[in-house]
Design an enzyme around this catalytic site. Structure first.
Site, PDB file in Angstrom:
ATOM      1  N   ASP A 172       0.848  -1.201   0.000  1.00 44.41           N
ATOM      2  CA  ASP A 172       0.000   0.000   0.000  1.00 44.41           C
ATOM      3  C   ASP A 172       0.883   1.250   0.000  1.00 44.41           C
ATOM      4  O   ASP A 172       2.094   1.175   0.188  1.00 44.41           O
ATOM      5  CB  ASP A 172      -0.951   0.013   1.207  1.00 44.41           C
ATOM      6  CG  ASP A 172      -0.216  -0.186   2.519  1.00 44.41           C
ATOM      7  OD1 ASP A 172       0.908   0.324   2.660  1.00 44.41           O
ATOM      8  OD2 ASP A 172      -0.762  -0.859   3.414  1.00 44.41           O
ATOM      9  N   LYS A 195      -4.155  -0.289  -2.192  1.00 45.41           N
ATOM     10  CA  LYS A 195      -4.966  -1.124  -1.291  1.00 45.41           C
ATOM     11  C   LYS A 195      -6.089  -0.323  -0.651  1.00 45.41           C
ATOM     12  O   LYS A 195      -5.889   0.813  -0.266  1.00 45.41           O
ATOM     13  CB  LYS A 195      -4.048  -1.700  -0.198  1.00 45.41           C
ATOM     14  CG  LYS A 195      -4.730  -2.651   0.749  1.00 45.41           C
ATOM     15  CD  LYS A 195      -3.743  -3.283   1.728  1.00 45.41           C
ATOM     16  CE  LYS A 195      -3.628  -2.513   3.015  1.00 45.41           C
ATOM     17  NZ  LYS A 195      -2.774  -3.165   4.008  1.00 45.41           N
ATOM     18  N   ASP A 226      -0.242 -10.011   9.749  1.00 45.60           N
ATOM     19  CA  ASP A 226      -1.106 -10.382  10.867  1.00 45.60           C
ATOM     20  C   ASP A 226      -2.015 -11.524  10.395  1.00 45.60           C
ATOM     21  O   ASP A 226      -1.626 -12.684  10.411  1.00 45.60           O
ATOM     22  CB  ASP A 226      -1.876  -9.132  11.305  1.00 45.60           C
ATOM     23  CG  ASP A 226      -2.754  -9.360  12.511  1.00 45.60           C
ATOM     24  OD1 ASP A 226      -2.914 -10.514  12.926  1.00 45.60           O
ATOM     25  OD2 ASP A 226      -3.313  -8.383  13.049  1.00 45.60           O
TER      26      ASP A 226
HETATM   27  C1  R5P Z   1      -1.086  -2.076   7.223  1.00 46.26           C
HETATM   28  O1  R5P Z   1      -1.039  -0.869   7.084  1.00 46.26           O
HETATM   29  C2  R5P Z   1       0.081  -2.874   7.671  1.00 46.26           C
HETATM   30  O2  R5P Z   1       1.277  -2.376   7.167  1.00 46.26           O
HETATM   31  C3  R5P Z   1      -0.067  -4.344   7.279  1.00 46.26           C
HETATM   32  O3  R5P Z   1      -0.128  -4.429   5.884  1.00 46.26           O
HETATM   33  C4  R5P Z   1      -1.315  -4.954   7.843  1.00 46.26           C
HETATM   34  O4  R5P Z   1      -1.591  -4.479   9.126  1.00 46.26           O
HETATM   35  C5  R5P Z   1      -1.183  -6.456   7.899  1.00 46.26           C
HETATM   36  O5  R5P Z   1      -2.336  -6.997   8.457  1.00 46.26           O
HETATM   37  P1  R5P Z   1      -3.027  -8.257   7.793  1.00 46.26           P
HETATM   38  O6  R5P Z   1      -1.955  -9.309   7.646  1.00 46.26           O
HETATM   39  O7  R5P Z   1      -4.077  -8.669   8.792  1.00 46.26           O
HETATM   40  O8  R5P Z   1      -3.617  -7.843   6.500  1.00 46.26           O
END
Ligand code: R5P
Length: 316
Positions: A172, A195, A226
């Site tokens: 993103d 994104k 995550d």
């Molecule tokens: C978002 O801004 C973060 O940099 C990560 O891309 C995001 O938090 C990852 O979370 P998940 O794996 O749940 O999509």
């Protein structure tokens, strides 16, 4: 030289703290950190810390609130035991993604956590790949935000890939700067995902990819994986646009819920993470996940802070 340097850990990531201590060449100091049957956390520092330069190594990873309370209570115990300086080494800063009031009536928990750490009595924070640089400003204390970048660069270089084939991808626009640094160090191309978050449930969708990715080896670079939603979304988009191979690098492998299962089924060839967060044996069993150690970087930072030396070299 290090006579007054003391390292402590709670229960968040004992393996990492032990490795850091080994690199620093000093043993972990003794503390009891446990819960009573009523769920209260208790800390007893068993070493004399009067006048010491103390470092607590404690990422605030899962179970986030328990690890946070251990950290706060350890700070309190050390302050009351007359430590001269209390440095909190928080390789993974839980709640970092709650860093702005971007909807009505939501908290800024990353700021609340900074206040709690400060009020408890910390003098300094050392962390790794903060989700957003501005979190440093939530503290009125020195914050050293170390970068995992050199660890990943070293590893990617060891794979012997042709840099002309590589494109570093940020999932993103928020992570574009981080990915740009990566691409610059590898001297390769950069692409950025467009994104969009859907609802409050951390679900996202990648609408476009800005940059050339066809027939390339993509290295997605993000701070946190995550649920894996963001990473797998962008990997799917890259695959559909003709990317040959997909690697992913993330400092913090939260890997909650069924993230590993989703990763197994995804077009990602390998996920490189660090050990800021401990991995369960089950997750370690996944062939796609490769954990690289951040311990040496942390031990160097600790030594430099203790000796009042510049940390700039660690960013190179
Ligand atoms: C978002 O801004 C973060 O940099 C990560 O891309 C995001 O938090 C990852 O979370 P998940 O794996 O749940 O999509």
């Amino acid at each position: 030289m290090f006579s007054k340097l003391k390292l402590f850990t709670g229960n968040a990531n004992v393996a990492l703290a032990t490795e850091v201590a080994a690199f620093a060449g000093i043993p972990l100091s003794d503390a009891d950190v446990f819960k009573f049957s009523n769920d209260d956390t208790f800390v007893k520092i068993n070493d004399n810390v009067r006048g010491s330069d103390v470092f607590i190594i404690q990422p605030t990873c899962y179970p986030v609130n328990d690890n946070m309370m251990e950290l706060l209570i350890m700070i309190d115990a050390l302050r009351r035991a007359s430590a001269s300086r209390i440095n909190c080494v928080i390789p993974y800063y839980g709640y970092a993604r709650s860093d702005k009031k971007d909807q009505p009536r939501v908290p800024i928990t990353a700021k609340l956590v900074a206040d709690l750490i400060t009020v408890a009595g910390a003098d300094r924070v050392i962390t790794v790949d903060l989700h957003a640089d501005q979190i440093q400003g939530f503290f009125n204390l020195p914050v050293d935000n170390l970068f995992s970048l050199p660890i990943f660069i070293r590893h990617i270089k060891s794979l012997g890939l042709d840099v002309n084939d590589i494109v570093v991808v940020s999932p993103d626009s928020g992570g574009a700067n981080r990915a740009r640094q990566f691409a610059k160090r590898l001297n390769c191309a950069l692409a950025i995902g467009d994104k969009r978050r859907i609802g409050n449930n951390n679900n996202s969708e990648v609408l476009h990819i800005i940059g050339e990715v066809k027939d390339k080896i993509a290295i997605i670079f993000d701070d946190i994986i995550d649920t894996g939603g963001s990473m797998i979304q962008i990997a799917g988009k890259l695959k559909s646009e003709g990317t040959k191979h997909i690697y992913a690098c993330c400092a913090h492998g939260v890997l909650s819920n069924n993230a590993v299962e989703k990763l197994e089924k995804s077009p990602i060839d390998k996920l490189f993470i660090t050990n800021t967060i401990p991995l369960s044996e089950e997750k370690k069993g996944c062939d796609k996940v490769v954990q690289l150690s951040i311990a040496e970087l942390l031990s160097l930072a600790i030594k430099k802070v203790h000796l009042e030396e510049s940390l700039s070299i660690l960013f190179k």
